[in-house]
Design a protein around this motif. Structure first.
Motif, PDB file in Angstrom:
ATOM      1  N   ALA A 155      -5.503   0.079   5.653  1.00 27.36           N
ATOM      2  CA  ALA A 155      -4.169   0.567   5.878  1.00 27.36           C
ATOM      3  C   ALA A 155      -3.258  -0.478   5.621  1.00 27.36           C
ATOM      4  O   ALA A 155      -2.050  -0.301   4.985  1.00 27.36           O
ATOM      5  CB  ALA A 155      -3.841   0.922   7.347  1.00 27.36           C
ATOM      6  N   THR A 156      -3.580  -1.928   5.924  1.00 35.65           N
ATOM      7  CA  THR A 156      -2.586  -2.925   5.528  1.00 35.65           C
ATOM      8  C   THR A 156      -2.700  -3.160   3.979  1.00 35.65           C
ATOM      9  O   THR A 156      -1.472  -3.455   3.561  1.00 35.65           O
ATOM     10  CB  THR A 156      -3.097  -4.055   6.133  1.00 35.65           C
ATOM     11  N   VAL A 157      -3.716  -2.927   3.445  1.00 33.94           N
ATOM     12  CA  VAL A 157      -3.675  -3.130   1.742  1.00 33.94           C
ATOM     13  C   VAL A 157      -2.597  -1.980   1.450  1.00 33.94           C
ATOM     14  O   VAL A 157      -2.039  -2.391   0.509  1.00 33.94           O
ATOM     15  CB  VAL A 157      -5.013  -2.850   1.382  1.00 33.94           C
ATOM     16  N   ALA A 158      -3.036  -0.879   1.948  1.00 33.84           N
ATOM     17  CA  ALA A 158      -2.123   0.241   1.238  1.00 33.84           C
ATOM     18  C   ALA A 158      -0.846   0.223   1.608  1.00 33.84           C
ATOM     19  O   ALA A 158       0.265   0.424   0.731  1.00 33.84           O
ATOM     20  CB  ALA A 158      -2.652   1.662   2.094  1.00 33.84           C
ATOM     21  N   ALA A 159      -0.348  -0.312   2.664  1.00 30.15           N
ATOM     22  CA  ALA A 159       1.093  -0.536   3.012  1.00 30.15           C
ATOM     23  C   ALA A 159       1.528  -1.658   1.938  1.00 30.15           C
ATOM     24  O   ALA A 159       3.078  -1.465   1.483  1.00 30.15           O
ATOM     25  CB  ALA A 159       1.402  -1.207   4.526  1.00 30.15           C
ATOM     26  N   ARG A 160       0.683  -2.659   1.657  1.00 31.02           N
ATOM     27  CA  ARG A 160       1.256  -3.767   0.642  1.00 31.02           C
ATOM     28  C   ARG A 160       1.454  -3.031  -0.685  1.00 31.02           C
ATOM     29  O   ARG A 160       2.344  -3.553  -1.722  1.00 31.02           O
ATOM     30  CB  ARG A 160       0.395  -4.846   0.726  1.00 31.02           C
ATOM     31  N   ALA A 161       0.851  -2.126  -1.072  1.00 30.66           N
ATOM     32  CA  ALA A 161       0.600  -1.456  -2.252  1.00 30.66           C
ATOM     33  C   ALA A 161       1.869  -0.643  -2.498  1.00 30.66           C
ATOM     34  O   ALA A 161       2.538  -0.435  -3.525  1.00 30.66           O
ATOM     35  CB  ALA A 161      -0.737  -0.815  -2.642  1.00 30.66           C
ATOM     36  N   ARG A 162       2.347   0.039  -1.400  1.00 25.06           N
ATOM     37  CA  ARG A 162       3.608   0.774  -1.380  1.00 25.06           C
ATOM     38  C   ARG A 162       4.605  -0.201  -1.535  1.00 25.06           C
ATOM     39  O   ARG A 162       5.694   0.210  -2.314  1.00 25.06           O
ATOM     40  CB  ARG A 162       3.696   1.504   0.038  1.00 25.06           C
ATOM     41  N   VAL A 163       4.815  -1.158  -0.885  1.00 28.09           N
ATOM     42  CA  VAL A 163       5.828  -2.135  -1.156  1.00 28.09           C
ATOM     43  C   VAL A 163       6.139  -2.524  -2.496  1.00 28.09           C
ATOM     44  O   VAL A 163       7.230  -2.549  -3.158  1.00 28.09           O
ATOM     45  CB  VAL A 163       5.722  -3.226  -0.014  1.00 28.09           C
ATOM     46  N   ALA A 182       8.187   4.273  -0.187  1.00 21.57           N
ATOM     47  CA  ALA A 182       8.532   4.216   1.185  1.00 21.57           C
ATOM     48  C   ALA A 182       7.232   4.469   2.128  1.00 21.57           C
ATOM     49  O   ALA A 182       6.391   5.179   1.737  1.00 21.57           O
ATOM     50  CB  ALA A 182       9.653   5.224   1.589  1.00 21.57           C
ATOM     51  N   GLU A 183       7.231   3.679   3.157  1.00 21.51           N
ATOM     52  CA  GLU A 183       6.279   3.962   3.877  1.00 21.51           C
ATOM     53  C   GLU A 183       6.125   5.499   4.531  1.00 21.51           C
ATOM     54  O   GLU A 183       7.204   5.868   5.275  1.00 21.51           O
ATOM     55  CB  GLU A 183       6.103   2.729   5.277  1.00 21.51           C
ATOM     56  N   PRO A 184       5.145   6.215   4.913  1.00 16.42           N
ATOM     57  CA  PRO A 184       5.184   7.632   5.346  1.00 16.42           C
ATOM     58  C   PRO A 184       5.543   7.735   6.682  1.00 16.42           C
ATOM     59  O   PRO A 184       5.164   6.816   7.479  1.00 16.42           O
ATOM     60  CB  PRO A 184       3.791   8.088   5.077  1.00 16.42           C
ATOM     61  N   GLY A 185       6.316   8.586   7.347  1.00 20.29           N
ATOM     62  CA  GLY A 185       6.562   8.941   8.432  1.00 20.29           C
ATOM     63  C   GLY A 185       5.343   9.560   9.462  1.00 20.29           C
ATOM     64  O   GLY A 185       4.422   9.797   8.774  1.00 20.29           O
ATOM     65  N   PRO A 186       5.592  10.029  10.727  1.00 19.73           N
ATOM     66  CA  PRO A 186       4.750  10.534  11.695  1.00 19.73           C
ATOM     67  C   PRO A 186       4.429  12.062  10.664  1.00 19.73           C
ATOM     68  O   PRO A 186       4.968  12.664  10.076  1.00 19.73           O
ATOM     69  CB  PRO A 186       5.356  10.654  12.792  1.00 19.73           C
ATOM     70  N   TRP A 187       2.861  12.494  10.863  1.00 21.26           N
ATOM     71  CA  TRP A 187       2.639  13.598  10.251  1.00 21.26           C
ATOM     72  C   TRP A 187       3.056  14.647  10.977  1.00 21.26           C
ATOM     73  O   TRP A 187       3.020  14.645  12.128  1.00 21.26           O
ATOM     74  CB  TRP A 187       1.154  13.444  10.204  1.00 21.26           C
ATOM     75  N   GLN A 188       3.396  15.768  10.264  1.00 17.84           N
ATOM     76  CA  GLN A 188       4.053  16.996  10.774  1.00 17.84           C
ATOM     77  C   GLN A 188       3.204  18.061  10.008  1.00 17.84           C
ATOM     78  O   GLN A 188       3.327  17.810   8.789  1.00 17.84           O
ATOM     79  CB  GLN A 188       5.498  17.212  10.508  1.00 17.84           C
ATOM     80  N   PRO A 189       2.663  19.077  10.669  1.00 20.84           N
ATOM     81  CA  PRO A 189       1.907  20.082   9.847  1.00 20.84           C
ATOM     82  C   PRO A 189       3.005  20.867   9.007  1.00 20.84           C
ATOM     83  O   PRO A 189       4.040  21.227   9.360  1.00 20.84           O
ATOM     84  CB  PRO A 189       1.527  21.214  11.008  1.00 20.84           C
ATOM     85  N   PRO A 190       2.290  21.083   7.692  1.00 19.91           N
ATOM     86  CA  PRO A 190       3.148  21.517   6.582  1.00 19.91           C
ATOM     87  C   PRO A 190       3.561  23.163   6.904  1.00 19.91           C
ATOM     88  O   PRO A 190       2.928  23.947   7.458  1.00 19.91           O
ATOM     89  CB  PRO A 190       2.582  21.433   5.167  1.00 19.91           C
ATOM     90  N   ALA A 191       4.657  23.492   6.118  1.00 18.71           N
ATOM     91  CA  ALA A 191       4.945  24.859   6.259  1.00 18.71           C
ATOM     92  C   ALA A 191       3.539  25.687   5.497  1.00 18.71           C
ATOM     93  O   ALA A 191       3.337  25.048   4.599  1.00 18.71           O
ATOM     94  CB  ALA A 191       6.238  25.356   5.401  1.00 18.71           C
ATOM     95  N   GLY A 192       3.490  26.835   6.022  1.00 12.79           N
ATOM     96  CA  GLY A 192       2.467  27.363   5.178  1.00 12.79           C
ATOM     97  C   GLY A 192       1.716  28.316   6.000  1.00 12.79           C
ATOM     98  O   GLY A 192       2.181  28.854   7.172  1.00 12.79           O
ATOM     99  N   PRO A 193       0.409  28.819   6.075  1.00 12.79           N
ATOM    100  CA  PRO A 193      -0.545  29.823   6.883  1.00 12.79           C
ATOM    101  C   PRO A 193      -0.405  29.119   8.142  1.00 12.79           C
ATOM    102  O   PRO A 193      -0.485  27.928   8.447  1.00 12.79           O
ATOM    103  CB  PRO A 193      -1.541  29.792   6.267  1.00 12.79           C
TER     104      PRO A 193
END
Length: 587
Positions: free
Chosen positions: A250-258, A263-274
């Motif tokens: 996760a730390t490596v991924a955060a550095r890659a995003r920077v 932007a760093e993703p926010g808290p997950w919310q179930p998407p609209a859909g079924p």
């Protein structure tokens, strides 16, 4: 020294597997074992090592194991480690279809969130992603993956995909199991593993990404002392190196995003859909016992099983489970108290053993579509066909069907027995209501029935279906008239005596010969065909066991409902001759 080379080398120490999830996927286990050596020996050793050096790591856990060992997942999180998903039961990930992968991602992330992991990562079982996975990750809130991308045999540095998913790849020489077992050209011993892993870190020092991902398995590097010592040496050496830092994926991924300006993703919310997606973490409970087919539809949708077709029916004939058909699927939930006029109790966890056996059975039986470990519910595809029992009672003894059934019996006997025990179920569902109940009802049978029970209890050499009767065999005839057979109801499966299944099946054929004496020769020829499929079984033991079963179906608690007074007497007479008089089989 340049600014590039002044950055420390980032080492991601990662671990794959927890508990018996992979064995469940292989059909070698059906229930969790908290006393497994990887859980009670390897994990404590590894965690103590990481604690001692202050090393954060990333653990990839099968969803099945997260569901059954939530305390172990919580222990990893409480120590500051990251946790990710590693399939449900370590399936061959790259070979699964998109619907299967989607279902596993939803089930697995839900299991990890129930155990306290709010933001799980992912590593594909087998290491390689399938096409479309990166798009599926957004549905379930996975933002970090440490797998090899499809058709990429030479993994690159971390890459950002879409809005936020970061792939942090690895190379096969960085995997302990690959070095110890799969590297046939140059398998490593512990000393060689240390040397090769440190060489990988040296190579990372020369690359722009300055990243090295190492993969260990608790079972491969945490149990044997010399292999654990090799892991210990690598961690100690790198922890003492001034230009090395341990980081999580996760730390490596955060550095890659920077670096990519993402932007760093926010808290997950179930998407609209079924609706079933939104309810994944809090799935609809199963209906109350006895619920009809329509009542199961919300439950199925909440688990991503969308039944096609208008069919809705309760499948009758079984005393041990609620079974309903909903479109193209069948839902089965075992009853704790069987539907008989006496107190016949059995644990509902037997459905897990049935699911494990079905995963091994291949074309013999319908494979599970979904197994609800918490509520003991099994979902399977509906299989077309009709009951062989009814066909026999109607007087149709088709030699082609008999040959197919004999072949199915042989296939059951050849299935692996490792991880399948179930003798307590066999005791409850067969030994007590059949043999011991008959001994209690008819005192003259007592000594012989106890001898049979003792021998069956002592033998655990083969996989035994335990209920291989005509009612559990479906027959379907294709266009050319050739029959196929499907074997159902594996809930009495256990490691036991290889004579039991053929004896159980022969008992039904001999009893039907007594019930329909005008077709006796046809039924006895069928029984002889079944006998030939198991030519290695001792004749005298098989005959005694058939005799005991015939008497159990007359005097025990599970009596054959189609026998009248005259046929009951014939069955009892034949059973006594086989059990007491050493008479051979009646053909």
């Amino acid at each position: 020294m340049s600014a590039l080379n002044s950055r420390p080398v980032s080492v991601c120490l990662t671990f794959d597997h927890m508990g018996g999830g992979q064995e469940v996927g292989q059909g070698r286990r059906s229930s969790p074992d908290v006393h497994r050596r990887d859980l009670d020996t390897a994990f404590p050793r590894i965690l103590d090592l990481l604690d001692g050096q202050g090393v954060p790591a990333t653990f990839y856990v099968e969803g099945w194991s997260a569901l059954h060992h939530p305390a172990a997942v919580e222990a990893l999180l409480s120590r500051g480690h990251d946790v990710g998903l590693h399939g449900w039961v370590h399936e061959r990930w790259a070979g699964l279809g998109p619907d299967e992968r989607r279902l596993i991602l939803h089930d697995g992330t839900a299991a990890l969130r129930l155990a306290g992991c709010e933001r799980p990562g992912f590593r594909a079982p087998g290491g390689i992603l399938a096409p479309g996975d990166l798009e599926l990750f957004a549905e379930v809130g996975i933002h970090e993956d440490s797998s090899i991308l499809p058709q990429n045999d030479d993994p690159d540095a971390p890459t950002v995909h879409g809005d936020s998913v970061v792939n942090v790849p690895f190379v096969w020489p960085a995997v302990d199991y690959w070095q110890y077992v799969l590297n046939e050209e140059s398998p490593a011993d512990p000393d060689a593993l240390v040397e090769r892993w440190l060489e990988l870190v040296d190579a990372a020092r020369k690359r722009p990404d300055r990243l090295c991902v190492l993969i260990a398995h608790p079972g491969a590097s945490g149990l044997e002392d010399d292999r654990f010592e090799a892991l210990h040496r690598v961690v100690d050496h790198l922890a003492g190196a001034p230009d090395v830092e341990f980081v999580t994926v996760a730390t490596v991924a955060a550095r890659a995003r920077v670096a990519a300006g993402v932007a760093e993703p926010g808290p997950w919310q179930p998407p609209a859909g079924p609706d079933w997606i939104a309810s994944r973490d809090l799935p609809a409970p199963p209906p109350a016992p006895g619920g009809g087919a329509e009542e199961w539809i919300p439950y199925l949708h909440a688990r991503g099983v969308v039944p096609d077709g208008p069919e809705r029916e309760t499948i009758l004939g079984g005393v041990s489970a609620d079974v309903v058909r909903v479109g193209h699927v069948v839902v089965k939930r075992p009853k704790r108290k069987l539907d008989v006029p006496f107190d016949w109790q059995a644990g509902t966890g037997r459905i897990l053993a049935e699911a494990a056996a079905l995963r091994m059975a291949g074309p013999l039986a319908p494979a599970p579509l979904h197994v609800d470990e918490r509520h003991h519910v099994l979902v399977q595809p509906f299989v077309h066909g009709h009951s062989w029992k009814q066909e026999l009672l109607d007087g149709r003894v088709d030699p082609q069907v008999v040959d197919r059934v004999a072949s199915a019996l042989q296939a059951v006997r050849e299935m692996p027995v490792e991880g399948i025990d179930g003798h307590e179920r066999f005791h409850r569902l067969r030994l007590v209501p059949y043999f011991l109940a008959a001994a209690h009802s008819e005192p003259s049978l007592r000594a012989s029935m106890h001898e049979v029970v003792d021998r069956l209890s002592a033998t655990r050499t083969h996989l035994v279906h335990g209920d291989l009767s005509p009612k559990n065999i479906l027959v379907e005839r294709v266009k050319d008239g050739r029959p196929t057979v499907t074997v159902l109801d594996w809930e009495v499966v256990h490691a036991g005596d290889p004579a039991f299944d053929p004896a159980f099946l022969i008992t039904h054929l001999v009893a039907k010969a007594a019930h329909l004496p005008e077709l006796s020769s046809d039924f006895l020829r069928a029984a002889a065909t079944v006998r030939r499929a198991c030519s290695d079984i001792d004749d005298s033991w098989l005959a005694r066991l058939v005799g005991a079963l015939l008497l159990a179906r007359v005097h025990g608690q599970s009596q054959l409902e189609y026998l009248g007074p005259a046929s009951r007497a014939r069955v009892a007479e034949r059973g006594r001759a086989l059990l007491f008089e050493g008479e051979g089989m009646p053909w």
